[in-house]
Write a protein that holds these residues in place. Sequence first.
Motif, short mmCIF file in Angstrom:
data_model
loop_
_atom_site.label_atom_id
_atom_site.label_comp_id
_atom_site.label_asym_id
_atom_site.label_seq_id
_atom_site.Cartn_x
_atom_site.Cartn_y
_atom_site.Cartn_z
N UNK A 99 35.75 78.57 107.18
CA UNK A 99 34.38 78.16 106.86
C UNK A 99 33.64 77.86 108.26
N UNK A 100 32.36 77.88 107.99
CA UNK A 100 31.38 77.71 109.33
C UNK A 100 31.88 76.49 110.13
N UNK A 101 32.05 75.37 109.66
CA UNK A 101 32.43 74.31 110.30
C UNK A 101 33.68 74.19 111.20
N UNK A 102 34.71 74.70 110.33
CA UNK A 102 36.04 74.60 110.72
C UNK A 102 36.42 75.67 111.72
N UNK A 103 35.83 76.84 111.64
CA UNK A 103 36.02 78.08 112.41
C UNK A 103 35.36 78.39 113.54
N UNK A 104 33.78 77.78 113.36
CA UNK A 104 32.90 77.86 114.44
C UNK A 104 32.44 76.65 114.94
N UNK A 105 32.09 75.64 114.24
CA UNK A 105 31.47 74.52 114.80
C UNK A 105 32.28 73.77 115.74
N UNK A 106 33.48 73.54 114.97
CA UNK A 106 34.46 72.81 115.61
C UNK A 106 35.04 73.13 117.15
N UNK A 107 35.55 74.56 117.06
CA UNK A 107 35.85 75.02 118.27
C UNK A 107 34.96 74.94 119.25
N UNK A 108 33.48 75.32 118.92
CA UNK A 108 32.71 75.30 119.92
C UNK A 108 32.03 74.01 120.53
N UNK A 109 32.20 72.96 119.70
CA UNK A 109 31.80 71.62 120.14
C UNK A 109 32.82 70.84 120.49
N UNK A 110 33.90 70.86 119.86
CA UNK A 110 35.09 69.68 119.92
C UNK A 110 36.36 70.47 120.38
N UNK A 169 28.30 72.17 108.68
CA UNK A 169 26.90 72.58 108.63
C UNK A 169 26.06 71.64 107.99
N UNK A 170 26.61 70.69 107.26
CA UNK A 170 26.09 69.66 106.67
C UNK A 170 25.59 68.69 107.59
N UNK A 171 26.05 68.70 108.75
CA UNK A 171 25.80 67.69 109.86
C UNK A 171 24.98 68.52 110.96
N UNK A 172 25.38 69.85 111.33
CA UNK A 172 24.66 70.39 112.48
C UNK A 172 23.31 70.97 111.91
N UNK A 259 23.51 78.71 108.56
CA UNK A 259 23.83 79.19 107.21
C UNK A 259 25.42 78.92 106.97
N UNK A 260 25.82 78.80 105.55
CA UNK A 260 27.26 78.56 105.34
C UNK A 260 27.73 80.04 105.10
N UNK A 316 29.70 85.43 117.07
CA UNK A 316 28.51 85.00 117.05
C UNK A 316 28.04 83.46 116.41
N UNK A 317 28.56 83.16 115.30
CA UNK A 317 28.42 81.91 114.96
C UNK A 317 29.08 80.78 116.08
N UNK A 318 30.04 81.23 116.47
CA UNK A 318 30.55 80.40 117.62
C UNK A 318 29.74 80.10 118.77
N UNK A 319 29.23 81.40 119.27
CA UNK A 319 28.29 81.37 120.42
C UNK A 319 26.89 80.48 119.91
#
Length: 335
Positions: A99-110, A169-172, A259-260, A316-319
């Motif tokens: 999912x977006x949060x666990x595979x792109x957002x979390x590695x990017x932010x934390x 994505x609910x947060x970002x 986007x999710x 691209x989502x990670x970036x």
Amino acid sequence: MLQHIEFSRPLRRVLGLTLLLATGMAGAQDPYPNRPITLISPFSAGGDADLAARTYAAAATKALGQSVVVMNKTGASGVIGSAQVVAAKPDGYTLLLARTGSQAIMPAIMPTSTKYKWNDYTFIGMLELNPYGCVVSNNSPYKTFSDLTDAMKKQGKNLNFGTAGVLTTNDMGPRQLFRMLKLTDQIPTQLPYKGTGEAVTSLLAGQTQFSCGSLGTFLAHIKSGSLRALMVTTAERLNELPQVPTARELGFAEMEQVVGWSAVFAPAQLPANVKDRLVAAMTTIAEDPQWRTMTAQTGSLPYIRSPEQTREFVQKQYELYRSLGESLNIIDASN
């Protein structure tokens, strides 16, 4: 009476090597899959990830000829379940509903607390895209998106919203919106839950004032009239929600980047024959009318892509979220 036969040491070595080779060849020829496959969904039951996981599992069971069983492994915004797959044996019997949060957002932010990188997997393929939007209860005084953003400006932290956890994505999505509204410390208060399903329940119960996220979990409630969608981030209005304006129409075009999505990942170092079998199953699933219908019923858009296209999309989502995190100054300070 059987006689004991004594083999010479060199002959014993040859016989032993032959036995090992025969055993190895037999193992190599075992068809995959020959037992049930576990699909880890890193968020709670009832949410977008769970819906996508169960829809895929039903179709993959037919395509692979073996049961695909969904296991919800929740916690830490999807990190716990995702990390379990990273550490799993790369044999094709443990997969991840990415999912977006666990595979792109979390590695990017934390990156420190996440401990895995966005590309620490074998990419099998994209599954779907999830149209994103913001919703309120039908009892809410906010009838339009402008009503909601005005309330954000006036009430600040006294307004609260439910999410499937921080850095999802609910947060970002709301963070991006707050940035565009130029809100500072007086931003609405986030109430994180274990999954989107719980966030929806809190919204229906009046415990939260709004929620933004992939519309799949909200859709049935929107259609029944218990929830009201105020905005979608798709480039055009959705056919199923033609009355709901787009972010661009409302002057928030930058929200379109939120986007999710769902994809299927496996542990790194997956054997080529196993990967090929899973990728072939994705091709079969893409043509499965039942899968396409079920995906559409959850409010999602079928989006099956090759491993190479999936890798490019996720990068691209990670970036994107790395850049957004830097602009919001929320990147893990230890990195």
